[in-house]
Scaffold this motif. Structure first.
Motif, mmCIF file in Angstrom:
data_model
loop_
_atom_site.group_PDB
_atom_site.id
_atom_site.type_symbol
_atom_site.label_atom_id
_atom_site.label_comp_id
_atom_site.label_asym_id
_atom_site.label_seq_id
_atom_site.Cartn_x
_atom_site.Cartn_y
_atom_site.Cartn_z
ATOM 1 N N THR A 63 89.074 59.621 47.113
ATOM 2 C CA THR A 63 90.070 60.690 47.034
ATOM 3 C C THR A 63 89.406 62.045 47.263
ATOM 4 O O THR A 63 89.923 62.895 47.999
ATOM 5 N N VAL A 64 88.250 62.239 46.635
ATOM 6 C CA VAL A 64 87.507 63.495 46.804
ATOM 7 C C VAL A 64 87.033 63.639 48.247
ATOM 8 O O VAL A 64 87.107 64.727 48.834
ATOM 9 N N ARG A 65 86.574 62.543 48.839
ATOM 10 C CA ARG A 65 86.145 62.590 50.245
ATOM 11 C C ARG A 65 87.307 62.993 51.160
ATOM 12 O O ARG A 65 87.142 63.778 52.091
ATOM 13 N N ASN A 66 88.489 62.437 50.880
ATOM 14 C CA ASN A 66 89.668 62.769 51.696
ATOM 15 C C ASN A 66 90.024 64.248 51.583
ATOM 16 O O ASN A 66 90.427 64.876 52.568
ATOM 17 N N ILE A 67 89.870 64.796 50.381
ATOM 18 C CA ILE A 67 90.160 66.221 50.181
ATOM 19 C C ILE A 67 89.186 67.072 50.987
ATOM 20 O O ILE A 67 89.581 68.023 51.660
ATOM 21 N N LEU A 68 87.907 66.709 50.954
ATOM 22 C CA LEU A 68 86.902 67.478 51.688
ATOM 23 C C LEU A 68 87.133 67.385 53.195
ATOM 24 O O LEU A 68 86.989 68.380 53.919
ATOM 25 N N ARG A 69 87.505 66.195 53.668
ATOM 26 C CA ARG A 69 87.806 66.050 55.102
ATOM 27 C C ARG A 69 89.017 66.895 55.486
ATOM 28 O O ARG A 69 89.088 67.454 56.583
ATOM 29 N N LYS A 70 89.972 66.964 54.577
ATOM 30 C CA LYS A 70 91.172 67.771 54.816
ATOM 31 C C LYS A 70 90.798 69.236 55.057
ATOM 32 O O LYS A 70 91.415 69.932 55.871
#
Length: 199
Positions: free
Chosen positions: A104-111
């Motif tokens: 979830t944190v990785r997805n936020i950073l990619r966003k």
């Protein structure tokens, strides 16, 4: 998995319903708006049920973090680009009391356009080193080609004074790989010798 079909625009749907209300056939409408007869049929069927050509609100998984909380995670990465997603997740769980996964944190950073990349290895240089190197380069920039014919550059040797040879991951945006915070420092020794005479 097949390619996802593009969504029919609201304008095309309105035009379809307009022609349908005038009594045009589904086939004729399809030719006018340049879509298939089945698409025309689906638009009309949906309009009969909902009396609207707009999309209904889609249900989906609720957000784990608010925008304010997402920006907090991004700030942590800006301050320390080498922080792992696992550690960021633990900090976020403690601060916001939410149970989330590192993905979830990785997805936020990619966003926010941050991507996990292997840090480039560059010699460890302090500000004084960088100033000295710049002055050195400036002092030799106008030397004639004949001067460089008498300079011998000997290959460098690397010593692990600190750190390891393992890969260091960083969170960074595109084209920021050479920013100091995104580099893994290494210590090299370079020997430069002058020589004279023919080879």
């Amino acid at each position: 998995m097949g390619r996802k079909k593009s969504e029919i625009s609201i304008g095309i749907r309105k035009l379809t319903i307009c022609h349908w209300k005038r009594g045009s056939s589904e086939r004729k409408i399809g030719e006018i708006v340049n879509v298939s007869k089945s698409t025309v049929h689906n638009i009309i069927s949906k309009y009969k049920k909902t009396k609207s050509v707009k999309n209904r609100p889609r249900t989906g998984r609720p957000r784990c973090f608010t925008k304010l909380e997402e920006r907090w995670i991004v700030r942590k990465v800006i301050c320390n680009s080498k922080a792992s997603a696992v550690k960021l997740t633990l900090k976020a769980q403690q601060r916001f009391n939410k149970s989330v996964s590192p993905e979830t944190v990785r997805n936020i950073l990619r966003k926010y356009n941050f991507h996990g990349r292997v840090a480039r290895r560059k010699p460890f240089l302090s500000k004084a080193h960088r100033r000295a190197r710049l002055e050195f380069a400036k002092s030799y920039i106008k030397k004639p080609p004949e001067f460089w014919n008498s300079v011998l550059f000997v290959d460098e040797s690397k010593y692990n004074v600190f750190g390891s040879d393992g890969k260091q991951m960083v969170w960074r945006k595109p084209n920021s790989e050479l920013e100091m915070k995104n580099l893994t420092p290494s210590v090299n020794t370079v020997v430069v010798a002058r020589w004279s005479g023919a080879v």
